[in-house]
Write a protein that holds these residues in place. Structure first.
Motif, mmCIF file in Angstrom:
data_model
loop_
_atom_site.group_PDB
_atom_site.id
_atom_site.type_symbol
_atom_site.label_atom_id
_atom_site.label_comp_id
_atom_site.label_asym_id
_atom_site.label_seq_id
_atom_site.Cartn_x
_atom_site.Cartn_y
_atom_site.Cartn_z
ATOM 1 N N ASP A 20 0.821 -1.210 0.000
ATOM 2 C CA ASP A 20 0.000 0.000 0.000
ATOM 3 C C ASP A 20 0.860 1.268 0.000
ATOM 4 O OD1 ASP A 20 -2.343 -1.474 -0.059
ATOM 5 O OD2 ASP A 20 -2.626 -1.399 2.117
ATOM 6 N N THR A 21 1.994 1.209 0.664
ATOM 7 C CA THR A 21 2.912 2.350 0.682
ATOM 8 C C THR A 21 3.460 2.627 -0.711
ATOM 9 O OG1 THR A 21 3.511 1.918 2.983
ATOM 10 C CG2 THR A 21 5.044 3.251 1.701
ATOM 11 N N LEU A 22 3.804 1.583 -1.440
ATOM 12 C CA LEU A 22 4.300 1.759 -2.809
ATOM 13 C C LEU A 22 3.244 2.402 -3.704
ATOM 14 C CD1 LEU A 22 6.238 -1.581 -3.295
ATOM 15 C CD2 LEU A 22 7.215 0.722 -3.171
ATOM 16 N N VAL A 23 1.995 2.027 -3.512
ATOM 17 C CA VAL A 23 0.909 2.644 -4.269
ATOM 18 C C VAL A 23 0.863 4.139 -3.975
ATOM 19 C CG1 VAL A 23 -1.602 2.754 -4.517
ATOM 20 C CG2 VAL A 23 -0.458 0.529 -4.469
ATOM 21 N N GLU A 24 0.989 4.514 -2.710
ATOM 22 C CA GLU A 24 0.953 5.933 -2.325
ATOM 23 C C GLU A 24 2.151 6.691 -2.894
ATOM 24 O OE1 GLU A 24 -0.295 9.525 -0.797
ATOM 25 O OE2 GLU A 24 -1.401 7.685 -1.136
ATOM 26 N N ILE A 25 3.332 6.089 -2.852
ATOM 27 C CA ILE A 25 4.525 6.742 -3.411
ATOM 28 C C ILE A 25 4.332 6.978 -4.905
ATOM 29 C CG2 ILE A 25 6.972 6.424 -3.969
ATOM 30 C CD1 ILE A 25 7.242 4.975 -1.255
ATOM 31 N N SER A 26 3.808 5.993 -5.600
ATOM 32 C CA SER A 26 3.598 6.113 -7.042
ATOM 33 C C SER A 26 2.509 7.132 -7.362
ATOM 34 C CB SER A 26 3.206 4.758 -7.628
ATOM 35 O OG SER A 26 4.242 3.832 -7.436
ATOM 36 N N ARG A 27 1.487 7.172 -6.557
ATOM 37 C CA ARG A 27 0.344 8.042 -6.801
ATOM 38 C C ARG A 27 0.675 9.526 -6.617
ATOM 39 N NH1 ARG A 27 -3.552 10.524 -4.054
ATOM 40 N NH2 ARG A 27 -2.874 9.822 -2.014
ATOM 41 N N ASN A 28 1.556 9.838 -5.657
ATOM 42 C CA ASN A 28 1.757 11.246 -5.316
ATOM 43 C C ASN A 28 2.722 11.991 -6.230
ATOM 44 O OD1 ASN A 28 4.513 11.470 -4.152
ATOM 45 N ND2 ASN A 28 3.739 10.140 -2.550
ATOM 46 N N GLY A 29 3.571 11.297 -6.954
ATOM 47 C CA GLY A 29 4.450 11.945 -7.912
ATOM 48 C C GLY A 29 5.702 12.590 -7.351
ATOM 49 N N PHE A 30 5.933 12.506 -6.051
ATOM 50 C CA PHE A 30 7.131 13.093 -5.461
ATOM 51 C C PHE A 30 8.254 12.078 -5.270
ATOM 52 C CE2 PHE A 30 3.764 15.960 -3.919
ATOM 53 C CZ PHE A 30 4.262 17.160 -4.410
ATOM 54 N N GLY A 31 7.937 10.789 -5.325
ATOM 55 C CA GLY A 31 8.948 9.756 -5.116
ATOM 56 C C GLY A 31 9.298 9.549 -3.659
ATOM 57 N N VAL A 32 8.518 10.135 -2.758
ATOM 58 C CA VAL A 32 8.732 9.986 -1.321
ATOM 59 C C VAL A 32 7.381 9.936 -0.632
ATOM 60 C CG1 VAL A 32 10.910 11.266 -1.368
ATOM 61 C CG2 VAL A 32 8.808 12.441 -0.743
ATOM 62 N N VAL A 33 7.408 9.468 0.597
ATOM 63 C CA VAL A 33 6.223 9.511 1.445
ATOM 64 C C VAL A 33 6.685 9.693 2.880
ATOM 65 C CG1 VAL A 33 6.029 7.001 1.762
ATOM 66 C CG2 VAL A 33 4.000 8.390 1.889
ATOM 67 N N GLY A 34 6.013 10.565 3.613
ATOM 68 C CA GLY A 34 6.294 10.727 5.032
ATOM 69 C C GLY A 34 5.604 9.618 5.803
ATOM 70 N N VAL A 35 6.184 9.224 6.923
ATOM 71 C CA VAL A 35 5.628 8.158 7.755
ATOM 72 C C VAL A 35 5.283 8.761 9.118
ATOM 73 C CG1 VAL A 35 6.010 5.858 8.718
ATOM 74 C CG2 VAL A 35 7.061 6.474 6.528
ATOM 75 N N THR A 36 4.073 8.445 9.599
ATOM 76 C CA THR A 36 3.597 9.036 10.847
ATOM 77 C C THR A 36 3.283 7.971 11.892
ATOM 78 O OG1 THR A 36 1.306 9.021 10.065
ATOM 79 C CG2 THR A 36 2.595 11.014 9.657
ATOM 80 N N ASP A 37 3.307 8.401 13.153
ATOM 81 C CA ASP A 37 2.922 7.513 14.250
ATOM 82 C C ASP A 37 1.406 7.566 14.419
ATOM 83 O OD1 ASP A 37 2.359 9.896 15.625
ATOM 84 O OD2 ASP A 37 4.085 9.740 16.953
ATOM 85 N N THR A 38 0.896 6.918 15.447
ATOM 86 C CA THR A 38 -0.549 6.847 15.646
ATOM 87 C C THR A 38 -1.171 8.201 15.972
ATOM 88 O OG1 THR A 38 -0.206 6.205 17.954
ATOM 89 C CG2 THR A 38 -0.532 4.420 16.362
ATOM 90 N N ASP A 39 -0.357 9.175 16.383
ATOM 91 C CA ASP A 39 -0.853 10.536 16.652
ATOM 92 C C ASP A 39 -0.754 11.444 15.431
ATOM 93 O OD1 ASP A 39 -1.458 9.990 19.349
ATOM 94 O OD2 ASP A 39 0.633 10.325 19.920
ATOM 95 N N GLY A 40 -0.287 10.900 14.300
ATOM 96 C CA GLY A 40 -0.136 11.700 13.091
ATOM 97 C C GLY A 40 1.125 12.535 13.053
ATOM 98 N N LEU A 41 2.057 12.259 13.961
ATOM 99 C CA LEU A 41 3.318 13.005 13.984
ATOM 100 C C LEU A 41 4.359 12.319 13.113
ATOM 101 C CD1 LEU A 41 3.492 13.909 17.780
ATOM 102 C CD2 LEU A 41 2.589 15.282 15.884
ATOM 103 N N LEU A 42 5.141 13.101 12.423
ATOM 104 C CA LEU A 42 6.141 12.605 11.497
ATOM 105 C C LEU A 42 7.241 11.854 12.240
ATOM 106 C CD1 LEU A 42 6.857 12.758 8.459
ATOM 107 C CD2 LEU A 42 8.217 14.780 9.018
ATOM 108 N N THR A 43 7.481 10.613 11.834
ATOM 109 C CA THR A 43 8.547 9.818 12.439
ATOM 110 C C THR A 43 9.617 9.422 11.439
ATOM 111 O OG1 THR A 43 7.282 7.782 12.110
ATOM 112 C CG2 THR A 43 7.074 8.864 14.256
ATOM 113 N N GLY A 44 9.295 9.484 10.147
ATOM 114 C CA GLY A 44 10.262 9.067 9.150
ATOM 115 C C GLY A 44 9.835 9.424 7.750
ATOM 116 N N ILE A 45 10.636 8.952 6.806
ATOM 117 C CA ILE A 45 10.382 9.173 5.388
ATOM 118 C C ILE A 45 10.824 7.925 4.635
ATOM 119 C CG2 ILE A 45 12.635 10.239 4.924
ATOM 120 C CD1 ILE A 45 11.122 12.212 3.054
ATOM 121 N N ILE A 46 10.147 7.634 3.563
ATOM 122 C CA ILE A 46 10.569 6.553 2.672
ATOM 123 C C ILE A 46 10.817 7.182 1.310
ATOM 124 C CG2 ILE A 46 9.960 4.393 1.533
ATOM 125 C CD1 ILE A 46 8.187 3.748 3.954
#
Length: 121
Positions: A20-46
């Protein structure tokens, strides 16, 4: 930065499957996706680079297992020239924009092409 950024950055929860993450990376056109914890806070990037480095067993992992922790971010009040300098220095093409420079809630994404289109070099 706030004037050039794209609002609603591509974000996925740490628990999301890599399929599902690969689908999101492909869909957004930036070649990256931010990763969040359960509170919606940024914890990483792919990034595309993270994907290439972890191809072995990639599809059985979650976004949280693949991400690079502590991504480089920038606040919306920073000058676009500063953002471009960070991207050049770190050899990256995107910066996640957070509420404040030290914040963890992503509010946008800035691509190097956005800066170049604005006339920065």
């Amino acid at each position: 930065v706030g004037d050039l950024m794209h609002p609603n950055p591509p974000l996925v929860p740490e628990s999301m499957t890599m399929g599902d993450t690969l689908v999101e990376i492909s869909r957004n056109g930036f070649g990256v996706v931010g990763v969040t914890d359960t509170d919606g806070l940024l914890t990483g990037i792919i990034t595309d680079g993270d994907l290439r480095r972890q191809l072995d067993g990639l599809m059985i992992r979650t976004a949280g297992e693949v991400m690079t922790r502590g991504p480089q971010t920038i606040g919306p009040d920073a000058l676009a020239g500063e953002a471009l300098a960070v991207m050049n220095d770190r050899k990256i093409t995107c910066l996640l924009v957070t509420e404040t420079a030290a914040g963890r809630r992503a509010i946008g994404i800035l691509h190097v092409h956005d800066c170049l289109r604005a006339g920065l070099s």
